[in-house]
Design an enzyme around this catalytic site. Structure first.
Site, PDB file in Angstrom:
ATOM      1  CD  GLU A 247      -2.943  -1.212   0.447  1.00  0.00           C
ATOM      2  OE1 GLU A 247      -3.513  -0.131   0.239  1.00  0.00           O
ATOM      3  OE2 GLU A 247      -3.293  -2.287  -0.090  1.00  0.00           O
ATOM      4  CB  CYS A 285      -1.517   7.049   1.188  1.00  0.00           C
ATOM      5  SG  CYS A 285      -2.724   6.192   2.209  1.00  0.00           S
TER       6      CYS A 285
END
Lengths: 513, 428
Positions: A247, A285
């Site tokens: 990720e 993110c």
């Protein structure tokens, strides 16, 4: 009595690895896993309940550590980490039995009947050569899994995958980021109290501990962090054929179309600010990295953002802190570029003593400047103007695929074009960051933003092996399977594989067992 | 290298199924899947959209050179990707066939064939791909994954392993042995990732099993199997010597109970049975990928599960028994890519079943819709409108806001209503 919570008259095992080498910890965990302890459905449920207890009992302490590490206001911590974690673990607990149940694949018997009753139309199941048979997919745990979590959502990014790994029946090693030390210590102290410390371990430390962990084989690894470290992790994992999920970060763009009406504009601006400065000060993110807007609309947008920011940030706690000196330097350096500094239309003030950077908006900084090529991960928001909003699609296409693309628009054709012509982990229209809270959609990247998806059922599947199980009886045998082969057997097989059952039936009449 | 008929049999089995599965009118699964969106983001709708990954690389193996090339390529194309296929150089005729024919039948601008060996493969692996699909050995699998790591390329690795076949004494022996034999020697003379590598059975049943196997082998391949047209040859001399070395080891050769003949000129080795070969020999530790079938004996049949689980997770594991309890234990307790009860290898014919390994036998799966999924990205799309604005989300985070937010996140409709009504009312 279900095995599980460490609090059963037993002293929880030492959470840190000062006394054990990582190697013996890993092999110890493997033994625990092989004993079947973690596969047991009651065990898994008890662990999930343990997590919920941890999150509810220790709420105040959680707010404290998140404030210590990142200066998050409890409102932000609840909204972004604690609250949605509890929701997610409850959802997993509710659905676990269903997810863990074997799934039947259509068996050829009922299918054959379907075929004979209707026309010989194709459906793909086992051809007659395997008749009769039952086919199932059985989820099973992978074994001993490793989770590396990141510093910006130090609770959420650790416990969300942990809950998925436990739900799938694995033993787990969690290595929280050392850059959020209070939260890491909190996890190390409390996980052994609320979960089964024989099967769930927390390992504290920095990159060298991470490297040492990578010397071992894991049955699965989930890494949340930067691209650079992601590459290193995957390279090391390759030595052991450890399957990984990465990720990673990216520059998440936000396309803002011309919006009519004061209300819509205000709502859009609220959500944009919420997804940039209110989300760990932009250090996320999935935070909005930069905005793409039509040049006519930009001034309207900027004015509204300024006034709304004033309101939102009126009291302290509206925005989290920059993590540390290193990131502060990195972010200040963006503003030191003269051309970038000239593009500041709001904010721009930095204080090295307190490591604060106020919410800053840039208008058309050079597209080759660092702030426009690197993932910002901070409270600086570049706005890039385009002639027509559709041009933003062409702007995005050559860039690395981001974790998320956001677009504020009521134009259905623009929405369709965005979905069809761009690629990203996810797309959200008229809001941002909230996709993280939805269990029904997968969360994960594509291309440079990573691979592997989780949340909800996807977390369960990420940490499972879906085993194909096929059963046959001894009853019916088709001789054309076996050598010695000749043309007539091949012919029969052709019929079978083309599902030409009439022809097959005729041929079968001539065969002996 | 294969007898014509075996070739046809195997390509038919995999290929026709996959191609027919992907008939365009059946591509219903590429439509967007609507999913529930829930109270927290109300009002909203959510979808999962499948999109291609981009340019993918498929590296295939030599043992089913046609099937293992075309099968993943079909999935990649169905998912909308551009594809480069690198067929195995160890099956040069098939590789050349692809290079010649594929461009004639498909869109040559987005589907390419690159032939070659190690240097060409290395250069291909240096490029950036959106996915790499590799079928072959664990050693090369590691190299592929490490190369992919440089570009953060996701991989699917279809590797090998030692597929065990447990045989209980309560079976219909005649049928079981035929299925076992065709799964072993009928599949390229044992050169298949899903061929049973070794058998586990009880000490008491082993002699009967061996006798039955001998009879079936004679029926399938005649008195002199090296002359049978139905027996595939070994792919090349490298592998031929690798295999003969395995059984020429003294500790191994004395355990041969049937077979062992070889013909160097034809590169053929006869089906060979062995009993209780010492476990530390190469035959018993590495994947055989050839016509040797070692039989391991245990005291009671239940011990076989422990024996199998002490080894790395295989691509497939087989159990022949009528005992429902043993079947249940096998299914629950033996981790593998796929399990078959009372047959061998057939699970690959069901396009609804995932085909792929776990642990040392690989990562990722395909066949049927899973091939499509293997080469797709599932993009989450969340659609909201401007209604349903919850002021409670934003700073400053007052106590009132926090309690509404708490309710909203917990899925409380009451909290939702309050939020939608604009609570808490802020002074502007």
């Amino acid at each position: 009595m279900a095995p599980g919570l460490g609090v059963m008259g037993e002293k929880p095992a030492a959470a840190t690895t000062k006394h054990l080498s990582l190697g013996s910890m890993a092999s110890g965990l493997r033994e625990v896993y092989e004993s079947g302890r973690t596969k047991d459905m009651e065990w898994r449920q008890s662990q999930l309940r343990g997590l919920i207890s941890l999150l509810t009992d220790k709420e105040e302490e959680i707010f404290d550590v998140l404030h210590e590490d990142l200066g998050k206001h409890r409102g932000e911590s609840f909204r972004d980490e604690l609250g949605i974690l509890v929701k997610s673990v409850k959802y997993t607990l509710q659905n676990l039995k269903k997810w863990a149940a074997p799934e039947k694949a259509i068996n050829s018997c009922s299918l054959l009947l379907q075929h004979l009753l209707h026309h010989a139309h194709h459906s793909a199941e086992a051809p007659l050569v395997a008749f009769p048979a039952t086919a199932m997919v059985v989820p099973e745990p992978l074994g001993v899994v490793l989770i590396f979590s990141c510093w910006n959502f130090p609770l959420g990014l650790a416990l969300e995958p942990l809950s998925g790994a436990l739900a799938a029946g694995n033993a787990v090693v969690l290595k929280p980021s050392e850059l959020a030390p209070s939260t890491a210590a909190f996890l190390a102290a409390n996980i052994p109290k609320y979960l089964d410390s024989r099967a769930v371990k927390v390992v504290l430390g920095g990159p060298n501990v991470g490297e040492e962990l990578m010397e071992h084989r894991w049955d699965k690894l989930l890494f949340t962090g930067s691209e650079r470290v992601g590459r290193i992790i995957m390279t090391k994992a390759a030595k052991h054929l450890t399957p990984v999920a990465l990720e990673l970060g990216s520059k998440c763009p936000c396309i803002v179309d011309w919006l009519d009406g004061k209300r819509d504009r205000q709502v859009a601006v609220n959500r944009i600010i919420g997804a940039k400065w209110s989300t760990c000060a932009g250090q996320a993110c999935i935070a909005i990295d930069h905005i793409l807007v039509e040049e006519n609309f930009a001034p309207i947008l900027i004015e509204l953002m300024k006034s709304t920011l004033k309101r939102f940030m009126a009291k302290p706690g509206g925005m989290a802190r920059i993590l540390n000196e290193k990131h502060f330097q990195r972010l200040s350096a963006y503003l030191e570029d003269t051309k970038v500094a000239a593009s500041v239309v709001h904010g721009g003030c930095i204080d090295p003593k307190t490591l604060t950077i106020e919410p800053t908006i840039l208008l058309n900084p050079p597209v080759d400047s660092d702030v426009m090529t690197e993932e910002i991960f901070g409270p600086i928001l570049p706005i890039i103007t385009v002639k027509k909003i559709e041009d933003s699609i062409a702007f995005l296409k050559p860039k690395p695929k981001p974790l998320a693309i956001y677009a504020f628009t009521t134009n259905e054709s623009l929405k369709r074009r965005i979905v069809e012509e761009t690629s990203s982990g996810s797309v959200t229209f008229n809001d941002a960051v909230v996709q993280y809270a939805l269990e029904s959609v997968p969360f994960g990247g594509v291309g440079h933003s990573g691979f592997g998806q989780y949340h909800g059922k996807y977390s369960f599947e990420l940490f499972s092996n879906k085993k194909a199980v096929f059963r046959r009886s001894f009853l019916i045998e088709f001789m054309f399977r076996y050598p010695p082969w000749d043309d007539s057997k091949i012919g029969t097989l052709r019929h079978v594989f083309s599902y030409s059952y009439i022809l097959l039936f005729l041929t079968l009449l001539g065969l002996r067992r | 290298m294969k007898p014509d008929k075996v070739f046809l049999l195997h390509i038919q089995s995999g290929l026709l199924l996959q191609v027919s599965f992907f008939r365009l009118s059946d591509l219903a699964f590429i439509n967007d899947a609507q999913v529930p969106a829930g109270v927290t983001t109300f009002p909203s709708s959510a979808q999962i959209v499948s999109e291609p990954l981009g340019c993918v690389l498929v590296i295939s193996a030599w043992n089913y050179p046609f099937l293992l090339s075309i099968d993943p390529v079909i999935g990649a194309i169905a998912a909308g990707n551009a594809v480069v296929l690198k067929p195995s150089e160890i099956a040069p005729a098939t590789s050349a066939l692809f290079a010649k024919l594929l461009p004639v039948y498909v869109d040559n601008s987005c589907i390419k064939v690159v032939e070659g060996g190690v240097p060409e493969t290395t250069e291909l692996l240096d490029q950036k791909w959106d996915k790499i699909f590799y079928t072959g050995s664990g050693n090369i699998g590691r190299i592929v994954m490490a190369a992919a790591a440089k570009h953060l390329t996701p991989v699917a690795l279809e590797l090998g392993g030692k597929c065990p076949a447990i045989v209980d004494s309560d079976v219909d022996l005649h049928v079981a042995v035929k299925r076992l034999a065709v799964g072993k020697w009928g599949c390229n003379n044992g050169q298949a990732c899903i061929a049973p590598d070794y058998v586990v059975t009880t000490k008491s049943f082993a002699p009967e099993l061996v006798d039955s196997l001998k009879r079936v082998l004679e029926r399938f391949y005649g008195q002199d199997p090296l002359q049978s047209e139905d027996l595939s040859r070994i792919v090349n001399s490298n592998h031929f010597y690798r295999l003969t070395n395995l059984i020429d080891d003294k500790k191994v050769s004395q355990k041969i109970v049937h077979g062992g003949q070889r013909d160097e000129k034809q590169l053929k080795i006869a089906p060979t049975l062995l009993v209780d070969v010492p476990l530390e020999t190469a035959l018993m530790t590495a994947e055989i990928f050839g016509p040797f079938l070692p039989i391991v004996t245990v005291e009671k049949i239940e011990d076989s599960i422990e024996f199998v689980n002490a080894r790395t997770k295989p691509l497939a594991a087989y159990l022949f028994t009528r005992n429902k309890k043993l079947q249940g234990e096998f299914v629950s307790n033996v981790p593998a890519g796929g399990l078959l009860v009372n047959d061998v290898a057939l699970h690959v014919t069901n396009p609804q079943l995932p085909f792929g390994g776990v642990g040392e036998s690989g990562m990722g799966s395909y066949h049927g819709k899973l091939s499509f999924d293997c080469f797709s990205h599932k993009k989450a799309v969340l659609i909201r409108g401007f209604g349903g604005e919850a002021g409670a989300r934003y700073p400053p985070y007052t106590a009132e806001k926090q309690s509404i937010l708490r309710g909203l996140i917990n899925g409380s409709f009451f909290a939702l209503v309050l939020a939608l009504l604009g609570f808490p009312r802020e002074k502007r």
